[in-house]
Design a protein around this motif. Sequence first.
Motif, PDB file in Angstrom:
ATOM      1  N   GLU A  84       1.108  -1.300   0.068  1.00 51.08           N
ATOM      2  CA  GLU A  84      -0.126  -0.262   0.214  1.00 51.08           C
ATOM      3  C   GLU A  84       0.753   1.269   0.321  1.00 51.08           C
ATOM      4  N   ILE A 127      -7.569  -8.269  -3.975  1.00 43.14           N
ATOM      5  CA  ILE A 127      -7.271  -7.393  -2.892  1.00 43.14           C
ATOM      6  C   ILE A 127      -7.888  -6.444  -3.048  1.00 43.14           C
ATOM      7  N   ARG A 128      -8.453  -5.620  -1.512  1.00 47.57           N
ATOM      8  CA  ARG A 128      -8.873  -4.955  -1.325  1.00 47.57           C
ATOM      9  C   ARG A 128      -8.701  -3.729  -1.846  1.00 47.57           C
ATOM     10  N   ASP A 129      -9.321  -2.720  -3.049  1.00 48.09           N
ATOM     11  CA  ASP A 129      -8.914  -1.280  -3.673  1.00 48.09           C
ATOM     12  C   ASP A 129      -9.647  -0.402  -2.992  1.00 48.09           C
ATOM     13  N   ARG A 130      -8.303   0.576  -2.782  1.00 50.85           N
ATOM     14  CA  ARG A 130      -9.009   1.574  -2.364  1.00 50.85           C
ATOM     15  C   ARG A 130      -8.156   2.426  -2.944  1.00 50.85           C
ATOM     16  N   ARG A 131      -9.268   3.634  -3.693  1.00 51.98           N
ATOM     17  CA  ARG A 131      -9.265   4.353  -4.333  1.00 51.98           C
ATOM     18  C   ARG A 131      -8.612   5.488  -4.287  1.00 51.98           C
ATOM     19  N   LEU A 162       0.005  -6.145   0.673  1.00 57.20           N
ATOM     20  CA  LEU A 162      -1.304  -5.967   0.635  1.00 57.20           C
ATOM     21  C   LEU A 162      -1.088  -8.276  -0.937  1.00 57.20           C
TER      22      LEU A 162
END
Length: 200
Positions: A84, A127-131, A162
């Motif tokens: 990240e 994976i979780r996408d954090r814009r 991640l």
Amino acid sequence: MSKSKNQYLLFYKPYGVLCQFTNPGIEAQRPTLKDYINIPDVYSVGRLDLDSEGLLLLTNNGAVKHRLGHRQFAHQRSYWVQVEGIPTAAALQQLTQGVLINRELTRPALVKLLTTAPPLPPRYPPIRDRRNIPTSWLELILTEGRNRQVRRMTAAVGYPTLRLVRFSINIGAMQLTLTGLDPGQWRYLTPQEQQAILQL
């Protein structure tokens, strides 16, 4: 089928697979190596966490397992690490020199910030996408394998891991890689690769 008494396999462990052949207790619903490999009495050399992917070497040769698995022999393992954020030069230098884990400094590592994502298949689940937070990929080469070491190293310098994929293991002068394998696939080592192991 290999004709050798000793067996040597390379396996591309998918995400979410336990790095063992049994799954007792609370992990009973998790897939294990047994779901992919039907070879008796082989065991992984080192481990990959449930949430990590990539190359595993398995064998029934106890001497080889010890020689390649013990940190005193310092054989190289190479990882692609999605983190990240975009690490600073100072953070990369810290990873190179070593970071403290449980009050002990990790060994010096080789670290490179990749300009493009490595050639990997998609991960399921992704994976979780954090814009609003970018991600980047590192190539990290270690000569030890402490518990969740890569994740703890990147977290220590402020860039949480991640996705983590081990893509190669060095055996003397030979490098074993994921090339030719898809997640969940395995193959026997070639005669040349077996010879490199036996020369250790």
